[in-house]
Scaffold this active site. Structure first.
Site, PDB file in Angstrom:
ATOM      1  N   LYS A 199     102.593 -20.526 -27.001  1.00 31.60           N
ATOM      2  CA  LYS A 199     102.071 -20.687 -25.639  1.00 31.60           C
ATOM      3  C   LYS A 199     102.534 -22.040 -25.132  1.00 31.60           C
ATOM      4  CE  LYS A 199      97.878 -20.928 -22.865  1.00 31.60           C
ATOM      5  NZ  LYS A 199      96.429 -20.670 -22.806  1.00 31.60           N
ATOM      6  N   ARG A 209      94.194 -20.736 -13.111  1.00 30.93           N
ATOM      7  CA  ARG A 209      93.185 -21.802 -13.105  1.00 30.93           C
ATOM      8  C   ARG A 209      92.431 -21.818 -11.788  1.00 30.93           C
ATOM      9  NH1 ARG A 209      96.947 -26.382 -16.179  1.00 30.93           N
ATOM     10  NH2 ARG A 209      97.300 -25.124 -18.053  1.00 30.93           N
ATOM     11  N   LYS A 221      97.678 -30.270 -20.666  1.00 33.52           N
ATOM     12  CA  LYS A 221      97.456 -29.580 -21.941  1.00 33.52           C
ATOM     13  C   LYS A 221      98.615 -29.787 -22.918  1.00 33.52           C
ATOM     14  CE  LYS A 221      94.223 -26.176 -19.970  1.00 33.52           C
ATOM     15  NZ  LYS A 221      93.721 -24.772 -20.023  1.00 33.52           N
ATOM     16  N   GLU A 237     105.422 -21.978 -35.370  1.00 32.25           N
ATOM     17  CA  GLU A 237     104.099 -21.440 -35.035  1.00 32.25           C
ATOM     18  C   GLU A 237     103.964 -20.003 -35.537  1.00 32.25           C
ATOM     19  OE1 GLU A 237     101.453 -22.749 -33.863  1.00 32.25           O
ATOM     20  OE2 GLU A 237     101.953 -24.506 -32.675  1.00 32.25           O
ATOM     21  N   LYS A 252     104.160 -16.725 -24.394  1.00 33.68           N
ATOM     22  CA  LYS A 252     103.590 -16.895 -23.057  1.00 33.68           C
ATOM     23  C   LYS A 252     104.082 -18.181 -22.438  1.00 33.68           C
ATOM     24  CE  LYS A 252      99.132 -17.757 -20.928  1.00 33.68           C
ATOM     25  NZ  LYS A 252      97.733 -18.007 -21.143  1.00 33.68           N
ATOM     26  N   SER A 278     100.052 -15.567 -14.474  1.00 34.48           N
ATOM     27  CA  SER A 278      99.648 -15.561 -13.067  1.00 34.48           C
ATOM     28  C   SER A 278     100.742 -16.062 -12.125  1.00 34.48           C
ATOM     29  CB  SER A 278      98.369 -16.391 -12.901  1.00 34.48           C
ATOM     30  OG  SER A 278      98.558 -17.716 -13.367  1.00 34.48           O
ATOM     31  N   TYR A 317      99.291  -8.575 -14.815  1.00 36.64           N
ATOM     32  CA  TYR A 317      98.365  -8.263 -13.719  1.00 36.64           C
ATOM     33  C   TYR A 317      98.851  -7.048 -12.935  1.00 36.64           C
ATOM     34  CZ  TYR A 317      96.743 -12.780 -15.133  1.00 36.64           C
ATOM     35  OH  TYR A 317      96.271 -13.806 -15.906  1.00 36.64           O
TER      36      TYR A 317
HETATM   37  C1  PBG Z   1      93.357 -20.576 -21.193  1.00 41.41           C
HETATM   38  C2  PBG Z   1      94.260 -19.536 -20.687  1.00 41.41           C
HETATM   39  C3  PBG Z   1      95.180 -19.747 -19.669  1.00 41.41           C
HETATM   40  C4  PBG Z   1      95.798 -18.534 -19.427  1.00 41.41           C
HETATM   41  C5  PBG Z   1      95.270 -17.597 -20.326  1.00 41.41           C
HETATM   42  N1  PBG Z   1      94.315 -18.245 -21.120  1.00 41.41           N
HETATM   43  C6  PBG Z   1      95.437 -20.950 -18.837  1.00 41.41           C
HETATM   44  C7  PBG Z   1      95.761 -22.204 -19.476  1.00 41.41           C
HETATM   45  O1  PBG Z   1      96.153 -22.268 -20.652  1.00 41.41           O
HETATM   46  O2  PBG Z   1      95.605 -23.221 -18.810  1.00 41.41           O
HETATM   47  C8  PBG Z   1      96.840 -18.356 -18.366  1.00 41.41           C
HETATM   48  C9  PBG Z   1      97.122 -16.989 -17.925  1.00 41.41           C
HETATM   49  C10 PBG Z   1      97.833 -16.891 -16.630  1.00 41.41           C
HETATM   50  O3  PBG Z   1      98.300 -17.883 -16.035  1.00 41.41           O
HETATM   51  O4  PBG Z   1      97.961 -15.754 -16.176  1.00 41.41           O
HETATM   52  N2  PBG Z   1      92.963 -20.582 -22.469  1.00 41.41           N
END
Ligand code: PBG
Length: 328
Positions: A199, A209, A221, A237, A252, A278, A317
């Site tokens: 990720k 968010r 992050k 990982e 991701k 997203s 989505y």
């Molecule tokens: C947080 C989480 C995130 C997403 C899924 N789980 C956001 C982040 O890591 O800040 C993002 C999914 C998306 O953008 O569609 N644990």
């Protein structure tokens, strides 16, 4: 007629839809999709401005949407909670409340549709007053092992409610193994772990968010999510998550990380998932709204490309909509 000396002519295999269909290397069907849905406590569905077509769903809105998705063959749902500000604290205690929004929702959905697989997110950000996936120390560091202890309680609470697949998205070290042990110790040996293995610290999570009001209050992050510049690190990982007992591994975001999906695919025999996040959805929607892209073709192409790169499962989505389009 002009004939050039050309024996191999790849176009022969493209000359009709029947031949193209027969030679097609990749398929993408509703069975490949996991549909992420946002939920909240309120009685109304609140549309998410940066994700047209998505909303924070009320309990009734959620049931209606799951039914619509199921009707077109989408049998896996991932749930993300928008949590009231008053329930957030620095250690995310609401994350393991057995009567919290997620456990209650999981129970309700499993009672209604036992055949629908429910994926629950393990991370503290929706519950953290700091908006981080882990516990933040006074000096701003995100604490690894203290966080993992809370994530284990969160996972067990979700499993007890009936979740089928636990999906840690937090990127703390060692959490897959610790969550596996915690689940097994409570007798949840059949509950799966879908690890967010690679990720990345991506700009593409912005609309998500917004949807959850879960942006970090301070900092970013980058001390836990991966550097977008790195590919070999994804394999590191992967090795750890496999050794720790992950049932499926995830990359991701998806669209800009097809190389990572392909490398992970080659390096593991586990099912590989990819999350079309997203921001990827928002980009397609925004261009389509302006008439700059044919939404149906562009969205289905983006999903097919993720499958071709090597993903078995796609979180998107577009899941319900794409499943409808694929029915013709
Ligand atoms: C947080 C989480 C995130 C997403 C899924 N789980 C956001 C982040 O890591 O800040 C993002 C999914 C998306 O953008 O569609 N644990």
């Amino acid at each position: 007629m002009v004939h050039i000396a050309q024996r191999p002519r790849p176009r022969r295999n493209r000359k009709s839809e029947a031949i193209r269909s027969a030679c097609r290397e990749t398929t993408c069907t509703a069975a490949n999709f996991i549909y992420p849905l946002f939920i909240h406590e309120a009685d109304v569905d609140i549309p998410i401005a940066s994700m047209p077509g998505c909303a924070r769903l009320s309990p009734a809105g959620l049931l209606a949407e799951v039914e619509r998705a199921r009707d077109v063959g989408v049998m896996m749902i991932a749930l993300f909670p928008a949590v009231a500000e008053a329930l957030k604290d620095p250690t995310g205690r609401e994350s393991f409340n057995p009567d919290g929004l997620i456990p209650r929702t999981v129970k309700r959905l499993k009672d209604r549709w036992p055949d629908v697989m429910l994926v629950t997110d393990v991370a503290l950000d929706p519950y953290s007053s700091d908006g981080h996936d882990g516990i933040v120390a006074p000096d701003g560091r995100v604490l690894n092992d203290e966080t993992v202890a809370v994530l284990c309680k969160q996972a067990v609470a979700q499993a007890r409610a009936g979740a089928d697949i636990i999906a840690p998205s937090d990127m703390m070290d060692g959490r897959v193994g610790r969550i596996r042990d915690a689940l097994d110790a409570e007798g949840f040996t059949e509950v799966s772990i879908l690890a967010y293995t690679a990720k990345y610290a991506s700009a593409m999570y912005g609309p998500f968010r917004d949807a959850l009001d879960s942006a970090p209050r301070h900092g970013d992050k980058k001390t836990y999510q991966m550097d977008p510049a790195n590919a070999r690190e994804a394999l590191r990982e992967l090795a750890l998550d496999e050794a720790e007992g992950a049932d499926m591994v995830m990359v991701k975001p998806a669209g800009a990380y097809l190389d990572i999906i392909a490398r992970v695919r080659d390096a593991t025999s586990l099912p590989v998932a990819a999350y079309q996040v997203s921001g990827e959805y928002a980009m397609l929607k925004a261009a389509a709204e302006r008439g700059w892209l044919d939404e149906r073709r562009a969205a289905l192409e983006s999903l097919l490309a993720i499958r071709r790169a090597g993903a078995d499962v796609i979180l998107t989505y577009y899941a319900r909509q794409a499943a409808q389009w694929l029915q013709g």
